[in-house]
Design a protein around this motif. Structure first.
Motif, PDB file in Angstrom:
ATOM      1  N   GLY A 183     -13.769   5.802  -7.621  1.00  0.00           N
ATOM      2  CA  GLY A 183     -14.359   7.014  -8.426  1.00  0.00           C
ATOM      3  C   GLY A 183     -15.603   7.470  -9.599  1.00  0.00           C
ATOM      4  O   GLY A 183     -15.713   8.890 -10.061  1.00  0.00           O
ATOM      5  N   THR A 239      -9.603  -0.498  -9.500  1.00  0.00           N
ATOM      6  CA  THR A 239     -10.364   0.669  -7.681  1.00  0.00           C
ATOM      7  C   THR A 239     -10.568   1.785  -7.572  1.00  0.00           C
ATOM      8  O   THR A 239     -11.412   2.391  -7.814  1.00  0.00           O
ATOM      9  CB  THR A 239      -8.972   0.672  -7.036  1.00  0.00           C
ATOM     10  N   PHE A 267     -16.564   3.291   7.696  1.00  0.00           N
ATOM     11  CA  PHE A 267     -15.572   2.132   6.945  1.00  0.00           C
ATOM     12  C   PHE A 267     -14.198   1.932   8.103  1.00  0.00           C
ATOM     13  O   PHE A 267     -14.479   2.452   9.667  1.00  0.00           O
ATOM     14  CB  PHE A 267     -14.505   3.267   6.424  1.00  0.00           C
ATOM     15  N   TRP A 309       0.843  -1.657   0.349  1.00  0.00           N
ATOM     16  CA  TRP A 309       0.130  -0.245  -0.381  1.00  0.00           C
ATOM     17  C   TRP A 309       0.886   0.944   0.224  1.00  0.00           C
ATOM     18  O   TRP A 309       0.488   2.344  -0.606  1.00  0.00           O
ATOM     19  CB  TRP A 309      -0.972   0.183   1.165  1.00  0.00           C
ATOM     20  N   ARG A 365      -4.722   7.044   5.810  1.00  0.00           N
ATOM     21  CA  ARG A 365      -5.423   6.647   4.043  1.00  0.00           C
ATOM     22  C   ARG A 365      -6.635   6.630   3.453  1.00  0.00           C
ATOM     23  O   ARG A 365      -7.776   6.321   3.404  1.00  0.00           O
ATOM     24  CB  ARG A 365      -5.427   5.040   5.173  1.00  0.00           C
ATOM     25  N   ASN A 366      -6.590   8.333   3.247  1.00  0.00           N
ATOM     26  CA  ASN A 366      -7.627   9.209   3.666  1.00  0.00           C
ATOM     27  C   ASN A 366      -8.220   9.061   1.754  1.00  0.00           C
ATOM     28  O   ASN A 366      -6.850   8.512   1.093  1.00  0.00           O
ATOM     29  CB  ASN A 366      -7.366  10.734   4.052  1.00  0.00           C
ATOM     30  N   CYS A 367      -8.601   9.305   1.553  1.00  0.00           N
ATOM     31  CA  CYS A 367      -9.306   9.427  -0.229  1.00  0.00           C
ATOM     32  C   CYS A 367      -8.445  10.187  -0.828  1.00  0.00           C
ATOM     33  O   CYS A 367      -7.797  11.756  -0.374  1.00  0.00           O
ATOM     34  CB  CYS A 367     -10.479  10.149  -0.505  1.00  0.00           C
ATOM     35  N   ILE A 368      -7.643   9.923  -1.652  1.00  0.00           N
ATOM     36  CA  ILE A 368      -6.538   9.934  -3.205  1.00  0.00           C
ATOM     37  C   ILE A 368      -7.192  10.821  -3.459  1.00  0.00           C
ATOM     38  O   ILE A 368      -6.896  11.791  -4.400  1.00  0.00           O
ATOM     39  CB  ILE A 368      -5.810   9.337  -3.883  1.00  0.00           C
ATOM     40  N   PHE A 388     -14.382  12.550   3.697  1.00  0.00           N
ATOM     41  CA  PHE A 388     -12.956  11.860   2.525  1.00  0.00           C
ATOM     42  C   PHE A 388     -12.206  11.038   3.318  1.00  0.00           C
ATOM     43  O   PHE A 388     -11.004  10.746   3.370  1.00  0.00           O
ATOM     44  CB  PHE A 388     -12.318  12.893   2.052  1.00  0.00           C
ATOM     45  N   PHE A 410     -10.246  15.702  -7.029  1.00  0.00           N
ATOM     46  CA  PHE A 410     -10.457  15.679  -7.943  1.00  0.00           C
ATOM     47  C   PHE A 410     -12.090  15.113  -7.862  1.00  0.00           C
ATOM     48  O   PHE A 410     -12.716  15.960  -8.827  1.00  0.00           O
ATOM     49  CB  PHE A 410     -10.203  13.917  -7.910  1.00  0.00           C
TER      50      PHE A 410
HETATM   51  C1  HEM Z   1     -17.462  12.838  -3.355  1.00  0.00           C
HETATM   52  C2  HEM Z   1     -17.075  11.606  -3.912  1.00  0.00           C
HETATM   53  C3  HEM Z   1     -15.806  11.130  -3.037  1.00  0.00           C
HETATM   54  C4  HEM Z   1     -15.985  10.166  -1.644  1.00  0.00           C
HETATM   55  C5  HEM Z   1     -16.718  10.662  -0.757  1.00  0.00           C
HETATM   56  C6  HEM Z   1     -14.399   9.625  -1.278  1.00  0.00           C
HETATM   57  C7  HEM Z   1     -14.657   9.074   0.266  1.00  0.00           C
HETATM   58  C8  HEM Z   1     -13.982   8.128   0.453  1.00  0.00           C
HETATM   59  C9  HEM Z   1     -13.500   7.651   1.816  1.00  0.00           C
HETATM   60  C10 HEM Z   1     -14.164   8.101   3.405  1.00  0.00           C
HETATM   61  C11 HEM Z   1     -12.199   7.023   1.369  1.00  0.00           C
HETATM   62  C12 HEM Z   1     -11.320   6.036   2.688  1.00  0.00           C
HETATM   63  C13 HEM Z   1     -12.269   5.104   2.774  1.00  0.00           C
HETATM   64  C14 HEM Z   1     -11.511   4.085   3.810  1.00  0.00           C
HETATM   65  O1  HEM Z   1     -10.905   3.819   4.800  1.00  0.00           O
HETATM   66  O2  HEM Z   1     -11.729   2.708   3.012  1.00  0.00           O
HETATM   67  C15 HEM Z   1     -11.834   6.607   0.208  1.00  0.00           C
HETATM   68  C16 HEM Z   1     -10.589   6.151  -0.125  1.00  0.00           C
HETATM   69  C17 HEM Z   1     -10.219   6.317  -0.817  1.00  0.00           C
HETATM   70  N1  HEM Z   1     -10.722   7.279  -2.636  1.00  0.00           N
HETATM   71 FE1  HEM Z   1     -12.480   8.309  -2.575  1.00  0.00          FE
HETATM   72  N2  HEM Z   1     -14.304   9.259  -2.173  1.00  0.00           N
HETATM   73  C18 HEM Z   1     -14.574  10.177  -3.712  1.00  0.00           C
HETATM   74  C19 HEM Z   1     -14.362  10.363  -4.638  1.00  0.00           C
HETATM   75  C20 HEM Z   1     -13.289   9.115  -5.133  1.00  0.00           C
HETATM   76  C21 HEM Z   1     -12.450   9.508  -6.453  1.00  0.00           C
HETATM   77  C22 HEM Z   1     -13.117  10.584  -7.363  1.00  0.00           C
HETATM   78  C23 HEM Z   1     -11.985   8.552  -6.525  1.00  0.00           C
HETATM   79  C24 HEM Z   1     -10.407   8.776  -7.645  1.00  0.00           C
HETATM   80  C25 HEM Z   1     -10.369   9.662  -8.525  1.00  0.00           C
HETATM   81  C26 HEM Z   1     -11.525   8.203  -5.069  1.00  0.00           C
HETATM   82  C27 HEM Z   1     -10.293   7.034  -4.735  1.00  0.00           C
HETATM   83  C28 HEM Z   1     -10.385   6.558  -3.915  1.00  0.00           C
HETATM   84  C29 HEM Z   1      -9.552   5.431  -2.681  1.00  0.00           C
HETATM   85  C30 HEM Z   1      -8.481   5.438  -4.119  1.00  0.00           C
HETATM   86  C31 HEM Z   1      -9.463   5.485  -1.972  1.00  0.00           C
HETATM   87  C32 HEM Z   1      -8.669   4.092  -1.074  1.00  0.00           C
HETATM   88  C33 HEM Z   1      -7.128   5.336  -0.879  1.00  0.00           C
HETATM   89  C34 HEM Z   1      -5.801   4.385   0.257  1.00  0.00           C
HETATM   90  O3  HEM Z   1      -6.687   3.592   0.826  1.00  0.00           O
HETATM   91  O4  HEM Z   1      -4.865   5.091   0.251  1.00  0.00           O
HETATM   92  N3  HEM Z   1     -12.206   8.654  -4.444  1.00  0.00           N
HETATM   93  N4  HEM Z   1     -12.596   7.189  -0.588  1.00  0.00           N
END
Ligand code: HEM
Length: 504
Positions: free
Chosen positions: A309, A304, A377, A128, A444-447, A439, A451
């Protein structure tokens, strides 16, 4: 004969149950003693509290909320021998999310693995860390700037579709948002278009949507969480079929991209600041240069991004549109802001316009407070920790619940009131940094956070420059499902009235 069949069935059920419990049944007595000191509802042997959660989708959230209110800030349940601790306040949550140690995802993420394998969302440890480091530049401000074009293009298609089908009548907006966000993520992550808004690549688009439904199906049925029992599930074969379509599509695109990369021999990373690239381009180049990424490694990351996304953003857009349509004074204020930025022009949104959409950003943030796309989560705790005087042993699962934290009146007075002014800069400054978590937060927040906000601002401003929205449902009448993504059950009907201009 019948007696033998019954006997056989009992043995099979027993073996399956054993299979479910074996990985956990040797949890130490110490583990049990520590967990049992944490308050929580009473369960039964082996199954724990599992039966209490075997309910229709729309009852899932109310049950969890009742427990949250009763046991705040910490409670535990047992689920087939697994201890699950729910943490509901910012201080407790900070201990977990800010730590570099607790980065392993909880076991319920296993159901995502048939599609996503061990991509960024589900992986842990050095894999990771390395991937996060590798992928972070793909979300650099400069790269995102290039995606503004993709966001604009698809927003225009969206308003034209809405104008054709929805003007003056009610429309299920969720469907439109899903197709639009799917087109956007495909183009930005893979550099290819699936044209979901125009009904293109329908097999792949249908498979993405079906896979999200299958995740929900499985999430709600605890007896099919583990791979062995899932094999006996009626949808197992269907899932394999859907996976073949999904993986087959991504693999084809990867092969094409690799061939293209070889032929043009470009250096994507050196050009990060000046060239439009997709996430896939970056991965293909790293694979070529280092030989460290296999095709499967690339596929799991692309998949993923496809999953994380689009559904998250589609849900957030839907809830935001619903809330805007419910509060005409908020809609008036957004319209004023957009009028100041664009006047009567129908020009595209530029990068610099985004920072001027301050009120719209507050509206999106307030919608994500009331309806966070990811309502909860989980993490698997790596070493013992203490939260509010309770010792939580290594191996326990901890669940963070943004949905309920955001509705806590101590953190947000009149929590059910939709008030975008909660997100003015001075209000945000006075708030606990872990009190607002759509987010997530920490390593490990949302990458994709930036975007997503850019995408939402462009999609919403384009809709609002072309339509007046009216929501017909009341929040209390909407059934919410929230297994993986928080969404309105059955979609969301709103009425759209066309303004004079339609973006051409
Ligand atoms: C409103 C839109 C979004 C929300 C509310 C959101 C929310 C989240 C949250 C809460 C997590 C953490 C989840 C966990 O700990 O299990 C997360 C992780 C992630 N998100 Fe988002 N997300 C959004 C949009 C996006 C978009 C547009 C992308 C990609 C283009 C994306 C890619 C990811 C990825 C790859 C992770 C894992 C990151 C890691 O563990 O390093 N997300 N997201």
């Amino acid at each position: 004969m019948i007696i033998y069949l019954v006997y056989f069935a009992v043995v099979v059920v027993f073996l399956l149950l054993l299979h479910e419990v074996v990985p956990y049944k040797f949890q130490s007595i110490r583990h049990h003693l520590m967990i049992d000191k944490i308050p929580g509802p009473k369960g039964i042997p082996i199954l724990g509290n599992a039966l209490q959660f075997n309910v229709p989708t729309e009852e899932f959230i109310p049950i969890l909320k009742k427990l949250y209110d009763e046991y705040y800030p910490v409670y535990k349940i047992w689920f087939l021998g697994v201890s699950i601790v729910f943490i509901g306040d910012p201080d407790g949550v900070e201990k977990i999310l800010s730590s570099q140690q607790h980065i392993v995802k909880s076991d319920d993420y296993l159901i995502l693995e048939p599609w996503l394998c061990k991509g960024l969302l589900t992986s842990a440890g050095t894999k990771w860390h390395d991937r996060r480091k590798l992928l972070t530049p793909a979300f650099h401000f400069k790269i995102l700037e290039d995606y503004v074009h993709v966001f604009n293009k698809n927003s225009k298609i969206l308003v034209n579709k809405l104008a054709e089908n929805a003007s003056g009548s009610t429309v299920n907006i969720f469907k439109y948002m899903t197709n639009c966000t799917l087109d956007i993520i495909c183009e930005t992550a893979m550099g290819t278009t699936v044209d979901a808004q125009n009904g293109g690549q329908s097999e792949y688009v249908a498979a993405v949507k079906r896979m999200s439904e299958l995740f929900q199906y499985r999430q709600l049925r605890f007896w099919v969480h583990r791979p062995l029992t899932f094999r006996f599930c009626p949808v197992y074969e269907e899932q394999n079929h859907v996976l073949n379509i999904l993986h087959g599509f991504t693999e084809r695109i990867i092969t094409e991209r690799k061939a293209e990369y070889k032929s043009r021999n470009s250096n994507v990373r050196k050009n990060l600041k000046s060239k439009r690239i997709s996430l896939l381009d970056l991965l293909v180049e790293v694979a070529d240069e280092t030989g460290e990424l296999t095709d499967l490694d690339i596929r799991e990351e692309v998949d993923t991004f496809m999953f994380e996304g689009h559904d998250t953003t589609a849900a957030s857009l839907t809830w935001t549109i619903f809330l805007i349509g419910l509060h005409p004074h908020v809609q008036d204020k957004i319209e004023e802001e957009l009028q100041e930025i664009f006047g009567d022009s129908d020009r595209e949104v530029k990068m610099e316009d985004l920072s001027a959409m301050k009120y719209l950003e507050q509206v999106i943030k307030e919608s994500l407070r009331l309806y966070p796309s990811v309502p909860q989560f989980g993490r698997k705790i790596d070493v013992d920790i203490e939260i509010h005087g309770y010792k939580i042993p290594a191996g326990a699962h901890c669940i963070v619940m943004p949905l309920f934290m955001h509705l806590n009146p101590e953190l947000y007075p009149e929590p059910y009131k939709f008030d975008p002014d909660r997100f003015t800069p001075d209000k945000v400054q006075g708030r606990h940094p872990f009190a607002y978590l759509p987010f997530s937060a920490g390593p490990r927040n949302c990458i994709g956070q930036k975007f997503a906000l850019m995408e939402e601002k462009i999609v919403l401003s384009t809709i609002l420059r072309n339509f007046r929205i009216q929501s017909l449902e009341k929040p209390e009448n909407i059934k919410v499902t929230g297994e993986l993504i928080l969404r309105p059950k059955g979609g969301m009907e709103v009425k759209l009235t066309r303004k004079q201009r339609i973006t051409s």
